[in-house]
Design an enzyme around this catalytic site. Structure first.
Site, PDB file in Angstrom:
ATOM      1  N   ASP A  90       0.830  -1.223   0.000  1.00 35.55           N
ATOM      2  CA  ASP A  90       0.000   0.000   0.000  1.00 35.55           C
ATOM      3  C   ASP A  90       0.860   1.267   0.000  1.00 35.55           C
ATOM      4  OD1 ASP A  90       0.662  -0.364   2.724  1.00 35.55           O
ATOM      5  OD2 ASP A  90      -1.378  -0.023   3.458  1.00 35.55           O
TER       6      ASP A  90
ATOM      7  N   LEU B 192      -5.010  -7.500  12.724  1.00 34.72           N
ATOM      8  CA  LEU B 192      -6.376  -7.359  12.194  1.00 34.72           C
ATOM      9  C   LEU B 192      -6.844  -5.906  12.207  1.00 34.72           C
ATOM     10  CD1 LEU B 192      -8.115 -10.465  13.810  1.00 34.72           C
ATOM     11  CD2 LEU B 192      -6.949 -10.260  11.634  1.00 34.72           C
TER      12      LEU B 192
ATOM     13  N   GLU C 171      -3.358   8.713  11.997  1.00 37.41           N
ATOM     14  CA  GLU C 171      -2.401   7.719  12.500  1.00 37.41           C
ATOM     15  C   GLU C 171      -0.967   8.118  12.135  1.00 37.41           C
ATOM     16  OE1 GLU C 171      -3.730   3.771  12.532  1.00 37.41           O
ATOM     17  OE2 GLU C 171      -1.734   2.975  12.945  1.00 37.41           O
TER      18      GLU C 171
ATOM     19  N   ASP D 231      -5.743  -0.291   5.763  1.00 36.27           N
ATOM     20  CA  ASP D 231      -6.558  -0.724   6.900  1.00 36.27           C
ATOM     21  C   ASP D 231      -7.817   0.122   7.057  1.00 36.27           C
ATOM     22  OD1 ASP D 231      -4.375  -2.347   7.165  1.00 36.27           O
ATOM     23  OD2 ASP D 231      -3.552  -1.312   8.901  1.00 36.27           O
TER      24      ASP D 231
ATOM     25  N   TYR E 216       8.650  -1.373  10.712  1.00 33.72           N
ATOM     26  CA  TYR E 216       7.774  -0.975   9.600  1.00 33.72           C
ATOM     27  C   TYR E 216       8.312   0.303   8.958  1.00 33.72           C
ATOM     28  CZ  TYR E 216       3.305   0.061   7.266  1.00 33.72           C
ATOM     29  OH  TYR E 216       2.324   0.329   6.353  1.00 33.72           O
TER      30      TYR E 216
HETATM   31  C1  GLA Z   1      -0.016  -2.573   8.465  1.00 35.26           C
HETATM   32  C2  GLA Z   1      -0.263  -1.185   7.898  1.00 35.26           C
HETATM   33  C3  GLA Z   1      -0.867  -1.267   6.502  1.00 35.26           C
HETATM   34  C4  GLA Z   1      -0.055  -2.183   5.599  1.00 35.26           C
HETATM   35  C5  GLA Z   1       0.254  -3.499   6.294  1.00 35.26           C
HETATM   36  C6  GLA Z   1       1.198  -4.359   5.514  1.00 35.26           C
HETATM   37  O1  GLA Z   1      -1.230  -3.237   8.677  1.00 35.26           O
HETATM   38  O2  GLA Z   1      -1.125  -0.470   8.747  1.00 35.26           O
HETATM   39  O3  GLA Z   1      -0.974   0.031   5.951  1.00 35.26           O
HETATM   40  O4  GLA Z   1       1.105  -1.548   5.163  1.00 35.26           O
HETATM   41  O5  GLA Z   1       0.799  -3.319   7.575  1.00 35.26           O
HETATM   42  O6  GLA Z   1       0.620  -4.746   4.323  1.00 35.26           O
END
Ligand code: GLA
Length: 382
Positions: free
Chosen positions: A36, A124, A159, A171, A221
């Site tokens: 994303d 989730l 966020e 998400d 991340y």
């Molecule tokens: C987390 C982030 C999303 C996406 C996923 C990995 O859930 O919030 O935006 O990047 O990781 O696909």
């Protein structure tokens, strides 16, 4: 925790009935991880695990929030201002208020009570569910007239800017735009989306929660994001039309491999391949070829493990138990624990769950929680 209980919590704390009660779901992602924020495709769906949020306006300008699952209360001062607090959960709500105000909307005080059954740290998206529910509620209470996609953007900005998690848009998009019995392919660059029916008598989806909370995820991340950006900058030396890894082909990346560190190359390679896997999965879904979807999931997991390096022994173990036995499995979400998503025949569920649970317990002395999930609509008024 359900709508009725949340209404009761609200009544008890604020001595009044809420003006709005909202259901905001968590999400799964069939395939398309870490794509994303690279301008690629994702293929998520909203699920029957949700946050319930009850809210009403306050006249004194304060923000009073009650997190029922944590039995924790937050009350702001009377300046009608949002401040970052040590109560991280309150920052998700305040981030939404902050960004909505920055977009030019007026928001007065609020009473909010919320809780639900989206497990925290399981991949989730409990946080996006909370943000989506809050946006829906303030849109309703303060009559802001925000279109759905504007709510999606505001939730993400909240966020990114207020909580400090540099997440992509998947998400909150899913929590708001999900549709029952469908996965949705989102083009995270143009924000165009298309629903694909996920309807089959034969197959089902099952989540196995490793129980490993993805604490590392925030820092790792953000590191992964930077590594992808580094790769893009290097490739831009050769082609200025490249805006993100979405614009990069596997061949082009391979040609310039020697110009980047091995780590940056492997991160980029995973993303480029994963974007292609989402497109292949959509084609397979249209053909009703669930075995092909499953194979793509296994390939995606291998990339997450070996190239993107966001897996843990527990999720690797769960996927290895699935390989060769069911159609597909992979670690889902940001990584470093959380759930695996499994695609299997309905007739396989009982024996698979029994065997995997036994093996997992033997290996790690803990149980994996099983979630049988249904795909539902996105956020709505209760
Ligand atoms: C987390 C982030 C999303 C996406 C996923 C990995 O859930 O919030 O935006 O990047 O990781 O696909």
């Amino acid at each position: 925790m359900d709508a009725r209980i949340i209404q009761q919590h609200f009544q008890r704390h604020f001595q009044d009935a809420p003006t709005v009660v909202v259901r905001a779901p968590g999400r799964i992602n069939l395939i398309g991880e870490h794509t994303d924020y690279n301008g690629g495709f994702v293929l998520p769906a909203a699920i029957d695990k949700a946050i319930w949020l009850a809210a009403s306006a306050r006249t004194d300008g304060r923000f009073a929030f009650y997190a029922a699952d944590l039995d924790s209360f937050y009350l702001s001062d009377d300046s009608n201002t949002v401040f970052q607090t040590e109560k991280k959960w309150a920052n998700y709500l305040q981030g939404v208020i902050s960004e909505t105000r920055l977009s030019g909307k007026n928001i007065g005080g609020l009473n909010v009570a919320f809780g639900g059954d989206v497990p925290i740290g399981a991949g989730l998206s409990s946080s996006a569910a909370l943000e989506s529910g809050m946006l829906f509620a303030i849109n309703d209470i303060y009559d802001l007239g925000l279109p759905d996609m504007e709510m999606v953007r505001l939730a993400q900005r909240g966020e990114n800017h207020f909580v400090g998690m540099n997440c992509g848009i998947m998400d909150m998009f899913t929590s708001i735009m999900g549709r029952a019995r469908h996965v949705v392919r989102l083009d995270c660059r143009s924000l165009e989306y298309a629903y694909f029916p996920f309807e089959t008598d034969k197959y089902t989806l099952l989540l196995l929660d490793s129980g490993v909370k993805h604490q590392l995820v925030d820092s790792e991340y953000n590191t992964r994001r930077k590594e992808c950006e580094t790769g893009v900058k290097i490739l831009q030396h050769h082609d200025l039309t490249i805006q993100s890894l979405r614009d990069v082909t596997p061949d082009f990346l391979a040609q310039h491999r020697h110009e980047m560190s091995d780590t940056v190359y492997r991160r980029c390679r995973f993303v480029v391949e994963e974007i292609a896997r989402v497109e292949a999965a959509c084609t397979a879904l249209q053909q009703g070829d669930f075995e092909a979807v499953g194979q793509l999931m296994y390939n995606g997991h291998d990339g997450l493990d070996q190239l993107y390096e966001v897996c843990v022994p527990e999720t690797n173990f769960l996927v290895e138990q699935a390989r060769g036995r069911i159609a597909g499995a992979r670690q889902m979400g940001g990584g470093f624990g959380g759930c695996t998503i499994n695609l299997l025949k309905k007739t396989q569920v009982d024996a698979f769950v029994k065997d995997v649970n036994q093996a997992y317990f033997n290996a790690f002395q803990q149980s994996a929680t099983v979630y049988n999930i249904q795909i539902t609509d996105g956020v709505s008024r209760f």
